[in-house]
Design an enzyme around this catalytic site. Structure first.
Site, PDB file in Angstrom:
ATOM      1  N   LYS B  72       0.850  -1.202   0.000  1.00 11.99           N
ATOM      2  CA  LYS B  72       0.000   0.000   0.000  1.00 11.99           C
ATOM      3  C   LYS B  72       0.883   1.248   0.000  1.00 11.99           C
ATOM      4  O   LYS B  72       1.909   1.289   0.701  1.00 11.99           O
ATOM      5  CB  LYS B  72      -0.891  -0.034   1.245  1.00 11.99           C
ATOM      6  N   SER B 147      -9.881   1.867   2.997  1.00 11.68           N
ATOM      7  CA  SER B 147      -8.953   2.605   2.157  1.00 11.68           C
ATOM      8  C   SER B 147      -7.952   1.728   1.408  1.00 11.68           C
ATOM      9  O   SER B 147      -7.407   2.171   0.398  1.00 11.68           O
ATOM     10  CB  SER B 147      -8.195   3.626   3.017  1.00 11.68           C
ATOM     11  N   SER B 171     -10.148  -0.456   7.152  1.00 17.73           N
ATOM     12  CA  SER B 171      -9.510  -0.259   5.848  1.00 17.73           C
ATOM     13  C   SER B 171      -8.811  -1.475   5.254  1.00 17.73           C
ATOM     14  O   SER B 171      -8.416  -1.451   4.087  1.00 17.73           O
ATOM     15  CB  SER B 171      -8.498   0.889   5.929  1.00 17.73           C
TER      16      SER B 171
END
Lengths: 96, 486
Positions: B72, B147, B171
């Site tokens: 990420k 997210s 997330s």
């Protein structure tokens, strides 16, 4: 509820120079979110301690031994305006 | 060894193929870099080439050597662009690498690229990325969740065998549920947060997004541990190992019925009920429980997380790194840079948090929310005196359409109604695929996540239960796997 004046005050505290349109939008959106958040008043919190951290920890210490940190050149390498070994910024006062 | 087999292989299966000599680590990396270059999901914000993928990677790292990983874009990677999907960090190349990425590199895992996300991890749909949303491989007209939406999309869409994400209020778990994969949020403090760009520091936690529960366990074991660079990291005593349970005898699963009510789709509820039956079939006991304050979790979270974010994001000021938009005078530089560089959701949360911490409002908002958080922690403590696990659907809906929830922030926030209470309590939870369901109003069948939460640091037991259940469910993710690359 939050009004336009409060939004402008919070924007100054947040160091955000919002456009007029953003001020209008945020006044509505923040008011709506705060209406939901205000339901927290229903919870009985009499005598309840606040939680800021969930894992019980105390006095996390290390030996006081100096170790090298980032070289100055490396630390400055991502700066928008490095100058003479420092971060250069504009003057706090606008030029007259 | 066919490409199809490699594409479908989990991290552990890929590692086994490499160690048996069936395929070389070089061939594995070449295959995955080829997949990444065909990304049709906007899953990656930066793609590695062979040299960058292997930079700093231990070629003799142990059992998982050679299994590549997507990361990420919230993790700092030395010399490699790191943006947290924000315009304010466009072009930033950190001078250091996050501990989690150091750990995966030390374990021999090449980095395939940096994955898309909601800006500064604030969002539940990936639509808050400054670089356009990542797409759901099951239906590219729908969101992958957020997210960590890019990380979920690339694992589900066959663009990486596994990925790192972060979870503040859901997330990792919510996008894993939306994309039909496994997502684990470990106990707060299990994994170092050093080099993970901060959103809400009392809640942020790194974790794995994987094809199955075994991979989640193996990756967690690489990631967990105490780190002198993060004094809140304590690690998981004894680490974790691959799970092997096939029964749930003697285990009690608590269902907070009052929380699972309004706003939940019929198809999601049906898969949840099916899963409860499977638990009973495996010998587990289903028990109704109360979490009396969990219904207030979203409200408390949207005071606490923005308050922490407003202070954490004060560092983006145009001085030391990132964007600088004005040189007029110092205040203008701060204010114009921040207005230009942050997207709408980030500004909304900075404003909300600053307001909640401001003079005259602190006690009414921040102080009260911290006390409600204590109530929620107590609710879980009480529940765990009676049950081993708490189970809910991961999200009230399946993946929604792009643009469906962007008009009203609160509607979007409610996507995390089942994940946020667990985040506030700091306890571990995993989302596993429970099957497929149509959205309300009809549409294609999409994955449904099943969330299991456990007491702090009970990750091994959590993984064992999830593994037994996963084995019984036998979810087929191949429809998503085909969707990611041209």
């Amino acid at each position: 509820m939050i009004d336009r004046e409060q939004v402008l005050h919070v924007a100054r505290l947040s160091r955000l120079r919002l456009t007029e349109e953003e001020v209008d939008t945020l006044t509505g959106e923040l008011s709506s979110v705060l209406d939901h958040v205000d339901k927290l008043a229903e919870v009985d919190i009499e005598g309840v301690e606040p939680t800021s951290h969930v894992v019980p920890l105390e006095n996390v210490l290390r030996d006081d031994v100096p170790v090298p940190s980032l070289d100055r050149d490396v630390a400055l390498s991502q700066a928008p305006d490095p100058h003479d070994g420092a971060f250069r910024v504009p003057s706090p006062q606008a030029e007259a | 060894m066919s490409d199809i087999e490699l594409l479908a292989a989990s991290g552990a299966e890929t590692a086994a193929m490499i160690s048996s000599g069936e395929i070389s680590a070089e061939e594995v990396l070449e295959f995955w870099l080829g997949r990444v270059s065909g990304d049709q999901l906007n899953g990656y914000l930066w793609k590695a080439d062979n040299e960058a993928a292997l930079a700093g990677v231990n070629v003799d790292g142990g059992a998982l050597t050679g299994v590549p990983l997507a990361i990420k874009d919230i993790f700092c990677t030395e010399g490699v662009p790191t943006t947290a999907a924000s315009k304010i960090l466009a072009g930033y190349r950190p001078p250091f690498t996050a501990t989690s990425v150091r750990n995966t590199a030390a374990a021999g895992m090449p980095m395939l690229g940096k994955t898309n996300m909601d800006e500064f991890a604030m969002g539940s749909s990936n639509e808050n990325s400054a670089f356009g949303p990542s797409l759901n491989p099951w239906d590219t007209g729908r969101v992958p969740g957020g997210s960590s939406g890019g990380s979920a999309a690339v694992v589900a869409g066959g663009l990486a065998p596994w990925a790192l994400g972060t979870d503040t209020g859901g997330s990792i778990r919510q996008p894993a549920g939306f994309c039909g994969i496994v997502g684990l949020k470990p106990t707060y403090g299990s994994i170092s947060r050093y080099g993970m760009i901060a959103f809400a520091s009392s809640l942020d936690q790194c974790g794995p997004l994987t094809r199955n529960v075994t991979d989640a366990a193996l990756l967690l074991d690489v990631l967990q541990g105490r780190d002198p660079c993060d004094s809140t990291s304590v690690g998981i005593e004894g680490g974790v190992s691959a799970p092997s349970a096939d029964r749930l005898d003697g285990l009690r699963f608590g269902v907070p019925r009052a929380l699972i009510g309004e706003g939940i789709e019929a198809g999601v509820l049906a898969r949840f009920e099916d899963t409860l039956i499977r638990i009973a079939d495996l010998g587990g006991e289903i028990v109704d429980i109360e979490l009396p304050h969990a219904g207030h979790a979203i409200s408390a979270y949207y005071v606490l997380a923005p308050a922490e974010a407003s202070t954490n994001l004060s560092r983006y000021d145009g001085v030391r790194y990132g964007l600088r938009s004005s040189d007029e005078d110092l205040l203008s530089m701060y204010e114009v840079t921040r207005d230009d560089g942050f997207g709408p959701e980030v500004k909304r949360r900075i404003m909300l948090g600053t307001y909640a911490l401001s003079s005259g409002y602190y006690d009414a908002y921040y102080g009260r929310a911290q006390r409600v958080r204590t109530r929620i922690v107590e609710d879980f403590n009480t529940a765990f005196s009676e049950v081993d696990f708490v189970v809910t659907p991961t999200s009230p809906t399946v993946a929604f359409k792009l643009g469906e929830k962007t008009a009203d922030p609160w509607t979007m926030y409610l996507s995390d109604v089942f994940t946020v209470p667990i985040s506030l309590a700091g306890i571990p939870a995993i989302s596993i695929p429970a099957g497929l369901a149509e959205p309300d109003g009809g549409g294609p069948e999409l994955p449904v996540g099943f969330q299991i939460a456990a007491p702090a640091f009970a990750e091994q037991g959590l993984l064992e239960a999830a593994y037994a259940l996963e084995t019984a469910i036998r979810f087929d993710g191949s429809a998503g796997l085909a969707g990611g690359a041209a």
